[in-house]
Design a protein around this motif. Structure first.
Motif, PDB file in Angstrom:
ATOM      1  N   TYR A   1       0.820  -1.218   0.000  1.00  0.00           N
ATOM      2  CA  TYR A   1       0.000   0.000   0.000  1.00  0.00           C
ATOM      3  C   TYR A   1       0.850   1.262   0.000  1.00  0.00           C
ATOM      4  O   TYR A   1       0.564   2.220   0.707  1.00  0.00           O
ATOM      5  CB  TYR A   1      -0.950  -0.028   1.207  1.00  0.00           C
ATOM      6  CG  TYR A   1      -1.839  -1.245   1.207  1.00  0.00           C
ATOM      7  CD1 TYR A   1      -2.960  -1.304   0.376  1.00  0.00           C
ATOM      8  CD2 TYR A   1      -1.545  -2.361   1.996  1.00  0.00           C
ATOM      9  CE1 TYR A   1      -3.768  -2.434   0.345  1.00  0.00           C
ATOM     10  CE2 TYR A   1      -2.341  -3.493   1.969  1.00  0.00           C
ATOM     11  CZ  TYR A   1      -3.449  -3.524   1.140  1.00  0.00           C
ATOM     12  OH  TYR A   1      -4.246  -4.636   1.101  1.00  0.00           O
ATOM     13  N   SER A   2       1.895   1.232  -0.792  1.00  0.00           N
ATOM     14  CA  SER A   2       2.800   2.384  -0.800  1.00  0.00           C
ATOM     15  C   SER A   2       2.231   3.558  -1.601  1.00  0.00           C
ATOM     16  O   SER A   2       2.800   4.634  -1.601  1.00  0.00           O
ATOM     17  CB  SER A   2       4.165   1.983  -1.356  1.00  0.00           C
ATOM     18  OG  SER A   2       3.999   1.516  -2.664  1.00  0.00           O
ATOM     19  N   ASP A   3       1.112   3.316  -2.291  1.00  0.00           N
ATOM     20  CA  ASP A   3       0.530   4.424  -3.066  1.00  0.00           C
ATOM     21  C   ASP A   3      -0.609   5.119  -2.308  1.00  0.00           C
ATOM     22  O   ASP A   3      -1.262   5.994  -2.841  1.00  0.00           O
ATOM     23  CB  ASP A   3       0.013   3.902  -4.418  1.00  0.00           C
ATOM     24  CG  ASP A   3      -1.023   2.809  -4.252  1.00  0.00           C
ATOM     25  OD1 ASP A   3      -1.137   2.261  -3.130  1.00  0.00           O
ATOM     26  OD2 ASP A   3      -1.722   2.497  -5.231  1.00  0.00           O
ATOM     27  N   ARG A   4      -0.842   4.716  -1.054  1.00  0.00           N
ATOM     28  CA  ARG A   4      -1.936   5.335  -0.302  1.00  0.00           C
ATOM     29  C   ARG A   4      -1.512   6.678   0.280  1.00  0.00           C
ATOM     30  O   ARG A   4      -0.330   6.985   0.362  1.00  0.00           O
ATOM     31  CB  ARG A   4      -2.381   4.421   0.860  1.00  0.00           C
ATOM     32  CG  ARG A   4      -2.825   3.037   0.451  1.00  0.00           C
ATOM     33  CD  ARG A   4      -3.895   3.080  -0.617  1.00  0.00           C
ATOM     34  NE  ARG A   4      -4.631   1.829  -0.684  1.00  0.00           N
ATOM     35  CZ  ARG A   4      -4.629   0.989  -1.711  1.00  0.00           C
ATOM     36  NH1 ARG A   4      -3.895   1.248  -2.774  1.00  0.00           N
ATOM     37  NH2 ARG A   4      -5.362  -0.105  -1.691  1.00  0.00           N
ATOM     38  N   LYS A   5      -2.505   7.445   0.712  1.00  0.00           N
ATOM     39  CA  LYS A   5      -2.210   8.748   1.321  1.00  0.00           C
ATOM     40  C   LYS A   5      -1.995   8.539   2.830  1.00  0.00           C
ATOM     41  O   LYS A   5      -2.798   7.889   3.495  1.00  0.00           O
ATOM     42  CB  LYS A   5      -3.410   9.674   1.046  1.00  0.00           C
ATOM     43  CG  LYS A   5      -3.537  10.837   1.970  1.00  0.00           C
ATOM     44  CD  LYS A   5      -2.891  12.072   1.383  1.00  0.00           C
ATOM     45  CE  LYS A   5      -2.858  13.195   2.406  1.00  0.00           C
ATOM     46  NZ  LYS A   5      -1.685  14.013   2.339  1.00  0.00           N
TER      47      LYS A   5
END
Ligand code: GP9
Ligand code: MN
Length: 687
Positions: A348-352
């Motif tokens: 989930y490295s693209d989450r805010k």
């Protein structure tokens, strides 16, 4: 006569044998002739994958890894089996499509590796800003001649096809009825190889395969084709997870945080506003090592000194799941918990995220992180950017000579020495800065004891004999145990930390700086070694019997409670001030951000932990597995049992309410990450 008869018989059997041989040879040749296209496909695809390993991990052991070759062979043979179901005249189309596809995997990974010293992941496609940064550079600098060598595979296949066509090969290779038989034969071969491959897997292979971040290891053990297939599946999983249940998750999230945004102040509010920060991520540092001495020598003299002079949280736990180091980084920086499946850093490295470095950036700080390991370890390259670090200094920014390597990489002493020079430059350039330094040497398996320096974990005794002479007696005690080796290793790490602080001070870098140190998780050491530590009978060099009055029970609860890690806030002038204290209330990694935020003047509305100076003795630390601990009780959710930690009575209601709270908190945290709820929130505010 008899002799002639014998000789004749011998001649007949010999010629028979020779005939069988010729026949066998003939059959093999025929088989090969009839399957030239398939074999070319298999050989070129396996060769491409081997060449890729050769270019990327240039040790003989790696590129000739038997397991990887076996894995590639299995995959390619299984793919090739289905080609037999296709009419011979169309069969080439099938193989060339797969050949091009597999070649592309090799080319992309080859290019990617040259640039990032790591293998490609489809999840990176979502990190568009990251690709934008490097897109041009890839074309200009990275696409090299060696990346084109893989194209030889499809070219050879095309060449073989043209030759075969000329010889009318496709018209004579097999009759229709044989197609299924050949498919099954090939599948049988692929299946047999798969079984051999699976049987030879170790548990380490399997865990690394599941975790997926140690890409080099996976490619070395499983080959590039299985790596990429696994990558696609693990990259899709977060998407699948976030497909269902958004509305419910969002509703619960809104409810949970309603009324929670009241900023509370206390006597430490803004006390460090405007100060620079150095955060030390202490690999596998455990609090229980701090209380120990061997032969009057402290195991961790530096930590002990900092704890004595600074603010020491002695009842502090990390809250990690399978993402270990990276989970702590997540929780420390965002006050969120690790995800229930996968790891936030990888999946989930693209989450805010609302993270400390981003918040300090907003206050004008220059933010950086330093770690002398591969930047893709735990996907830090992408995640550090997302958390708001302006720059991540990783392996390629450090000089690493073979002599400087201990365990996973550059040793902590060399790491700190080189990092000090970098910090010096940063301090000259920026007025306010915040930096994270991730240590590495004190990492399991703690086996390179000869490199840690002298630190004996035995018991030395001076015995006076009857005649007045003295002799030294040595009881082995913890020598040779994993825990003993851990003490040697942490002693090294502690002394590296000591040298670092002295150097920083000499350069005036501590004058306006707050040092924050946390242990990232425990050392995952055997319970039986602790039993030895606490129940050693030096006279017999064995364990005390359970009946002995000095015997200390070290059960699974003691073990869990013993997993505490140090958390220390220190400045060079703190001793004797109101900040110089030991905080004994139970506290977790998710309380670090709220507590520090209050001191430095930043605030995260979506923090799950608490400022320890507001919540005080009412705090609860929730673990990713649903266990929780308060000042009064440790609760094991799996067994549904608890251990009382104080004299106060524990009510059923208390257990029930705390367990409900723990589960709710874990759900909210998980949903925030999986459904990217902070992003939705941000978009709503902007509308
Ligand atoms: C690797 C280091 C160790 O770079 O941070 O990670 P861990 O194995 O402790 O999670
Ligand atoms: Mn770690």
């Amino acid at each position: 006569m008899k002799r002639i008869k014998n000789n004749l018989e011998k001649l007949v059997t010999r010629s028979k044998k020779r005939l069988i041989h010729i026949k066998e040879d003939h059959v093999i040749k025929e088989y090969f002739k009839n399957n030239i296209l398939v074999f070319t496909f298999i050989i070129t695809c396996v060769l491409n994958s081997t060449i890729l390993r050769f270019f990327c991990m240039n040790t003989l052991e790696n590129y000739l890894s038997v397991k990887a070759i076996l894995a590639d062979l299995t995959i390619v043979i299984i793919i090739s089996a289905f080609g037999y179901l296709i009419k011979p005249k169309n069969r080439f189309t099938y193989y060339i499509i797969f050949e091009i596809f597999l070649t592309l995997i090799c080319v992309i990974n080859s290019v990617y590796y040259t640039f990032y010293t790591s293998f490609a992941s489809v999840s990176m496609l979502s990190l568009t800003q990251y690709i934008g940064d490097v897109g041009d550079a890839v074309v200009e600098n990275v696409l090299q001649l060696k990346d084109l060598i893989y194209i030889l595979g499809p070219l050879i296949l095309i060449f073989v096809h043209i030759k075969l066509k000329k010889k009318n090969y496709y018209k004579r290779i097999e009759v229709k009825s044989e197609r299924k038989k050949r498919t099954f034969q090939m599948l049988g071969l692929g299946g047999a190889l798969a079984i051999i491959f699976i049987v030879t897997l170790t548990s380490l292979d399997v865990t690394r395969f599941v975790k997926q971040w140690n890409k080099e290891y996976i490619v070395m053990r499983f080959g590039i084709y299985i790596y990429q297939a696994n990558d696609v599946i693990t990259s899709l999983q977060p998407k699948i997870n976030s497909m269902f249940g958004y509305d419910q998750a969002n509703k619960e999230f809104q409810e949970y945080f309603t009324g929670k945004d009241e900023v509370k102040t206390n006597e430490y509010t803004n006390i460090f506003e405007g100060k620079n920060v150095i955060v030390i991520h202490g690999e596998s540092m455990q609090t229980n090592a701090m209380n120990l001495k061997f032969n009057d020598q402290e195991v961790t003299p530096t930590l002990n000194k900092l704890a004595k002079e600074g603010m020491f949280f002695s009842n502090f736990y990390s809250q990690v799941s399978v993402g270990t180091s990276s989970d702590t980084e997540l929780t420390y920086n965002t006050s969120l918990m690790p995800t229930k499946s996968g790891t936030a850093f990888v999946s989930y490295s693209d989450r805010k995220y609302v993270a400390t470095p981003s918040l300090l950036k907003e206050k004008g700080y220059y933010t950086f992180s330093m770690h002398a390991n591969n930047a893709d370890f735990w996907n830090r390259r992408a995640m550090h950017k997302n958390l708001g670090y302006d720059k991540f200094y990783s392996k390629s920014d450090y000089k690493i000579t073979p002599d400087d390597v201990i365990g996973l990489g550059l040793n902590d002493k060399a790491f700190f020495a080189q990092s000090t020079q970098k910090i010096e430059k940063i301090a000259k350039k920026y007025e306010n800065w915040y930096g994270l330094l991730i240590m590495l040497t004190n990492h399991t398996p703690f086996s390179e004891t000869e490199k840690y320096g002298e630190f004996d974990v035995d018991i030395k005794e001076t015995i006076t004999n009857e005649d007045g002479t003295t002799e030294e007696k040595i009881h082995p005690y913890m020598e040779g145990t994993k825990l003993g080796n851990y003490f040697k290793s942490i002693h090294y790490a502690d002394s590296a930390l000591g040298e670092f602080i002295t150097n920083l001070d000499e350069k005036g870098l501590l004058d306006n700086t707050v040092l924050i140190i946390y242990g990232d998780h425990d050392g995952r050491l055997p319970k039986s070694d602790y039993n030895k530590l606490y129940n050693y009978d030096k006279e017999t060099d064995s364990l005390l019997s359970k009946e002995d009055p000095n015997y200390k029970e070290y059960d699974s609860y003691q073990y869990e409670l013993g997993r505490k890690v140090p958390f220390i806030i220190w400045t060079k002038d703190m001793a004797g001030t109101k900040l110089n204290q030991e905080v004994t209330n139970v506290m977790g990694m998710y309380d670090a951000m709220p507590t520090l935020g209050n001191m430095f003047g930043y605030y995260n509305k979506y923090q799950l932990g608490n400022d320890i100076f507001n919540i005080k003795e009412d705090n609860i630390v929730v673990f990713p597995n649903g266990n929780w601990v308060t000042n009064k009780v440790y609760y094991n959710s799996q067994k549904g049992e608890y251990l009382s930690l104080s004299d106060e009575a524990i009510s059923e209601d208390e257990i029930k309410n705390n367990s409900t709270y723990a589960n709710k908190l874990l759900d909210i945290s998980n949903n925030i990450i999986i459904f990217d709820l902070l992003k939705q929130k941000e978009e709503k505010i902007q509308e």
